[in-house]
Design a protein around this motif. Structure first.
Motif, PDB file in Angstrom:
ATOM      1  N   ALA A  64       0.458  16.138  27.817  1.00  0.00           N
ATOM      2  CA  ALA A  64       1.380  16.199  28.924  1.00  0.00           C
ATOM      3  C   ALA A  64       0.610  16.408  30.336  1.00  0.00           C
ATOM      4  CB  ALA A  64       2.001  17.816  28.784  1.00  0.00           C
ATOM      5  N   THR A  65       0.883  15.454  31.371  1.00  0.00           N
ATOM      6  CA  THR A  65       0.401  15.146  32.664  1.00  0.00           C
ATOM      7  C   THR A  65       1.428  15.640  33.566  1.00  0.00           C
ATOM      8  OG1 THR A  65      -0.633  13.105  31.724  1.00  0.00           O
ATOM      9  CG2 THR A  65      -0.451  13.542  34.198  1.00  0.00           C
ATOM     10  N   ILE A  66       0.461  16.598  34.293  1.00  0.00           N
ATOM     11  CA  ILE A  66       1.558  17.379  35.396  1.00  0.00           C
ATOM     12  C   ILE A  66       1.962  16.440  36.604  1.00  0.00           C
ATOM     13  CG2 ILE A  66       1.487  19.264  37.197  1.00  0.00           C
ATOM     14  CD1 ILE A  66      -0.436  20.748  34.989  1.00  0.00           C
ATOM     15  N   GLU A  67       3.266  16.258  36.660  1.00  0.00           N
ATOM     16  CA  GLU A  67       3.770  15.493  37.879  1.00  0.00           C
ATOM     17  C   GLU A  67       4.058  16.264  39.056  1.00  0.00           C
ATOM     18  OE1 GLU A  67       5.372  11.928  37.046  1.00  0.00           O
ATOM     19  OE2 GLU A  67       3.863  11.869  35.941  1.00  0.00           O
ATOM     20  N   GLU A  68       4.487  17.486  39.006  1.00  0.00           N
ATOM     21  CA  GLU A  68       4.883  18.457  39.855  1.00  0.00           C
ATOM     22  C   GLU A  68       4.319  19.754  39.582  1.00  0.00           C
ATOM     23  OE1 GLU A  68       8.771  17.917  41.071  1.00  0.00           O
ATOM     24  OE2 GLU A  68       8.854  15.729  41.116  1.00  0.00           O
ATOM     25  N   LEU A  69       4.044  20.520  40.817  1.00  0.00           N
ATOM     26  CA  LEU A  69       3.553  21.772  40.717  1.00  0.00           C
ATOM     27  C   LEU A  69       3.843  22.588  41.890  1.00  0.00           C
ATOM     28  CD1 LEU A  69       0.735  23.517  38.870  1.00  0.00           C
ATOM     29  CD2 LEU A  69       1.247  24.446  41.133  1.00  0.00           C
ATOM     30  N   GLN A  70       4.935  23.654  41.469  1.00  0.00           N
ATOM     31  CA  GLN A  70       5.493  24.487  42.572  1.00  0.00           C
ATOM     32  C   GLN A  70       4.997  26.002  42.268  1.00  0.00           C
ATOM     33  OE1 GLN A  70       9.425  23.983  43.577  1.00  0.00           O
ATOM     34  NE2 GLN A  70       9.257  21.755  43.341  1.00  0.00           N
ATOM     35  N   THR A  71       4.716  26.890  43.398  1.00  0.00           N
ATOM     36  CA  THR A  71       4.487  28.132  43.082  1.00  0.00           C
ATOM     37  C   THR A  71       5.548  28.892  44.242  1.00  0.00           C
ATOM     38  OG1 THR A  71       2.047  27.519  43.249  1.00  0.00           O
ATOM     39  CG2 THR A  71       2.575  29.837  43.497  1.00  0.00           C
ATOM     40  N   PRO A  72       6.662  29.381  43.555  1.00  0.00           N
ATOM     41  CA  PRO A  72       7.693  30.035  44.231  1.00  0.00           C
ATOM     42  C   PRO A  72       7.626  31.326  44.627  1.00  0.00           C
ATOM     43  CG  PRO A  72       8.668  29.489  42.123  1.00  0.00           C
ATOM     44  CD  PRO A  72       7.153  28.799  42.032  1.00  0.00           C
ATOM     45  N   GLN A  73       6.660  32.046  43.822  1.00  0.00           N
ATOM     46  CA  GLN A  73       6.040  33.396  44.272  1.00  0.00           C
ATOM     47  C   GLN A  73       4.771  33.617  43.224  1.00  0.00           C
ATOM     48  OE1 GLN A  73       9.917  34.987  42.297  1.00  0.00           O
ATOM     49  NE2 GLN A  73       8.524  36.096  40.667  1.00  0.00           N
ATOM     50  N   PRO A  74       4.111  34.676  43.724  1.00  0.00           N
ATOM     51  CA  PRO A  74       2.717  34.933  43.001  1.00  0.00           C
ATOM     52  C   PRO A  74       3.100  35.127  41.723  1.00  0.00           C
ATOM     53  CG  PRO A  74       2.806  36.328  45.146  1.00  0.00           C
ATOM     54  CD  PRO A  74       4.400  35.430  44.750  1.00  0.00           C
ATOM     55  N   GLY A  75       2.039  34.630  40.506  1.00  0.00           N
ATOM     56  CA  GLY A  75       2.324  34.717  39.124  1.00  0.00           C
ATOM     57  C   GLY A  75       3.475  33.841  38.563  1.00  0.00           C
TER      58      GLY A  75
ATOM     59  N   LEU B 246       4.694  29.639  38.088  1.00  0.00           N
ATOM     60  CA  LEU B 246       4.427  28.196  38.522  1.00  0.00           C
ATOM     61  C   LEU B 246       5.436  27.669  37.698  1.00  0.00           C
ATOM     62  CD1 LEU B 246       0.909  27.723  37.669  1.00  0.00           C
ATOM     63  CD2 LEU B 246       1.661  27.920  39.783  1.00  0.00           C
ATOM     64  N   LEU B 247       6.148  26.582  38.791  1.00  0.00           N
ATOM     65  CA  LEU B 247       7.215  25.592  38.085  1.00  0.00           C
ATOM     66  C   LEU B 247       6.525  24.385  38.102  1.00  0.00           C
ATOM     67  CD1 LEU B 247      10.273  26.847  40.276  1.00  0.00           C
ATOM     68  CD2 LEU B 247       9.694  27.656  38.133  1.00  0.00           C
ATOM     69  N   VAL B 248       6.682  23.883  36.629  1.00  0.00           N
ATOM     70  CA  VAL B 248       5.773  22.557  36.386  1.00  0.00           C
ATOM     71  C   VAL B 248       6.710  21.550  36.010  1.00  0.00           C
ATOM     72  CG1 VAL B 248       3.929  21.895  35.132  1.00  0.00           C
ATOM     73  CG2 VAL B 248       4.028  23.966  35.963  1.00  0.00           C
ATOM     74  N   ARG B 249       6.678  20.321  36.262  1.00  0.00           N
ATOM     75  CA  ARG B 249       7.227  19.040  35.804  1.00  0.00           C
ATOM     76  C   ARG B 249       6.156  18.324  35.123  1.00  0.00           C
ATOM     77  NH1 ARG B 249      10.015  14.213  37.810  1.00  0.00           N
ATOM     78  NH2 ARG B 249      11.867  13.958  36.686  1.00  0.00           N
ATOM     79  N   CYS B 250       6.373  17.967  33.902  1.00  0.00           N
ATOM     80  CA  CYS B 250       5.357  17.323  33.028  1.00  0.00           C
ATOM     81  C   CYS B 250       5.996  15.991  32.447  1.00  0.00           C
ATOM     82  CB  CYS B 250       4.592  18.091  32.072  1.00  0.00           C
ATOM     83  SG  CYS B 250       4.087  19.620  32.500  1.00  0.00           S
ATOM     84  N   GLN B 251       5.141  14.829  32.267  1.00  0.00           N
ATOM     85  CA  GLN B 251       5.489  13.730  31.622  1.00  0.00           C
ATOM     86  C   GLN B 251       4.745  13.752  30.292  1.00  0.00           C
ATOM     87  OE1 GLN B 251       5.031   9.885  33.239  1.00  0.00           O
ATOM     88  NE2 GLN B 251       6.896   9.215  32.356  1.00  0.00           N
ATOM     89  N   GLY B 252       5.485  13.432  29.243  1.00  0.00           N
ATOM     90  CA  GLY B 252       4.696  13.002  27.962  1.00  0.00           C
ATOM     91  C   GLY B 252       3.884  11.721  27.831  1.00  0.00           C
ATOM     92  N   GLY B 253       2.784  11.971  27.310  1.00  0.00           N
ATOM     93  CA  GLY B 253       2.002  10.788  27.137  1.00  0.00           C
ATOM     94  C   GLY B 253       1.686  10.395  25.687  1.00  0.00           C
ATOM     95  N   GLU B 254       0.533  10.116  25.213  1.00  0.00           N
ATOM     96  CA  GLU B 254       0.327  10.024  23.834  1.00  0.00           C
ATOM     97  C   GLU B 254       0.073  10.853  22.880  1.00  0.00           C
ATOM     98  OE1 GLU B 254      -3.254   7.084  23.534  1.00  0.00           O
ATOM     99  OE2 GLU B 254      -3.472   7.205  25.700  1.00  0.00           O
TER     100      GLU B 254
ATOM    101  N   ARG C 188      -3.253  25.608  36.210  1.00  0.00           N
ATOM    102  CA  ARG C 188      -3.757  25.221  37.733  1.00  0.00           C
ATOM    103  C   ARG C 188      -5.157  24.515  37.502  1.00  0.00           C
ATOM    104  NH1 ARG C 188      -2.981  30.819  38.672  1.00  0.00           N
ATOM    105  NH2 ARG C 188      -1.176  31.490  39.897  1.00  0.00           N
ATOM    106  N   LYS C 189      -5.869  24.630  36.708  1.00  0.00           N
ATOM    107  CA  LYS C 189      -7.048  23.914  36.376  1.00  0.00           C
ATOM    108  C   LYS C 189      -6.743  22.290  35.991  1.00  0.00           C
ATOM    109  CE  LYS C 189     -10.449  27.652  35.348  1.00  0.00           C
ATOM    110  NZ  LYS C 189     -11.280  28.128  34.287  1.00  0.00           N
ATOM    111  N   CYS C 190      -6.024  22.216  35.217  1.00  0.00           N
ATOM    112  CA  CYS C 190      -5.395  20.833  34.862  1.00  0.00           C
ATOM    113  C   CYS C 190      -4.892  20.034  35.748  1.00  0.00           C
ATOM    114  CB  CYS C 190      -4.271  20.992  33.467  1.00  0.00           C
ATOM    115  SG  CYS C 190      -5.247  21.450  31.900  1.00  0.00           S
ATOM    116  N   HIS C 191      -3.948  20.813  36.667  1.00  0.00           N
ATOM    117  CA  HIS C 191      -3.597  20.259  37.880  1.00  0.00           C
ATOM    118  C   HIS C 191      -4.479  19.718  38.854  1.00  0.00           C
ATOM    119  CE1 HIS C 191      -0.873  20.086  41.669  1.00  0.00           C
ATOM    120  NE2 HIS C 191      -0.472  19.339  41.056  1.00  0.00           N
ATOM    121  N   GLN C 192      -5.565  20.676  39.231  1.00  0.00           N
ATOM    122  CA  GLN C 192      -6.588  20.203  40.049  1.00  0.00           C
ATOM    123  C   GLN C 192      -7.441  19.172  39.491  1.00  0.00           C
ATOM    124  OE1 GLN C 192      -8.496  24.106  40.380  1.00  0.00           O
ATOM    125  NE2 GLN C 192      -6.628  25.028  41.987  1.00  0.00           N
ATOM    126  N   ALA C 193      -7.684  19.244  38.260  1.00  0.00           N
ATOM    127  CA  ALA C 193      -8.555  18.157  37.839  1.00  0.00           C
ATOM    128  C   ALA C 193      -7.713  16.739  37.496  1.00  0.00           C
ATOM    129  CB  ALA C 193      -9.157  18.505  36.463  1.00  0.00           C
ATOM    130  N   GLY C 194      -6.038  16.900  37.528  1.00  0.00           N
ATOM    131  CA  GLY C 194      -5.698  15.515  37.136  1.00  0.00           C
ATOM    132  C   GLY C 194      -5.669  15.348  35.616  1.00  0.00           C
TER     133      GLY C 194
END
Length: 211
Positions: A76-87, A89-97, A39-45
């Motif tokens: 890994a940079t987060i491209e998409e983040l979903q919260t289908p239920q408490p506790g 996270l469904l995350v889609r990331c792209q590989g970088g350097e 969550r913190k990585c997503h919020q901070a980009g």
């Protein structure tokens, strides 16, 4: 010589897989030690580091031995983040350097963080004519997977220019082929993209994919 880029206290996500630069990775995050970090990585980009497990399991269990991590990983940079239920996270990331771990620390709540040196990106090396069939096979495989797979959203597309690049073609094949984790890690860690492509070509021929 340019100064080497370093990152301090990079949060790590150890996995039983290898993330290659340019690749896509889908994660189901439910362990407490990762929920807050993601969550913190997503919020901070900000990215986090994906490292393969040399020993241990992705999900920590009471009494299990401590994980052992490979020393080379991928941002890994987060491209998409979903919260289908408490506790969850469904995350889609792209590989970088890629990076090399210089020091790693296990925090009290089970999260790994590391000081890392960033590795040089793969050089853009054109595919030699005698290896062009490897790129052609990749284009066909990606098209087939997108048409027939229920996981088409994680199939990495390739542009015409990318299909001319040794590193890109080799990396995408490494993701698709059912290779042992240790071999994938060694291939990802190679500095020479042409050598990586040649090794992939050998695997394709040994497995009968390239005839």
């Amino acid at each position: 010589m340019p100064q080497q880029l370093t990152l301090s206290s990079l949060p790590l996500f150890p996995l039983g897989t290898v993330l290659f630069p340019g690749g896509m990775l889908s994660l189901r995050v439910f362990e407490v030690r990762y929920l807050d970090m993601v969550r913190k990585c997503h919020q901070a980009g900000a990215p986090f580091g994906v490292v393969a497990l040399a020993k241990g399991a992705e999900v920590r269990k009471a009494g299990a031995p401590q994980e052992e991590l490979y020393s080379i990983g991928t941002l890994a940079t987060i491209e998409e983040l979903q919260t289908p239920q408490p506790g969850l996270l469904l995350v889609r990331c792209q590989g970088g350097e890629r990076f090399r771990v210089t020091q790693q620390h296990l925090l009290h709540h089970g999260l790994w963080v590391a000081d890392v040196d960033m590795m040089d990106p793969d050089r853009n090396v054109p595919i030699p004519p005698d290896q062009q069939y490897v790129a052609d096979l990749l284009a066909n495989a990606q098209h087939s997977l997108r048409e027939n797979s229920s996981h088409a959203d994680v199939i990495t597309d390739s542009s015409a220019d990318q299909l001319k690049d040794c590193a890109w073609v080799a990396n995408r094949w490494c993701e698709l082929l059912p290779l042992p984790l240790e071999l994938k890690q060694r291939l990802m860690s190679l500095d020479n993209p042409l050598v990586r492509l040649e090794l992939v070509a050998d695997i394709l021929e040994q497995t009968g994919i390239a005839r």
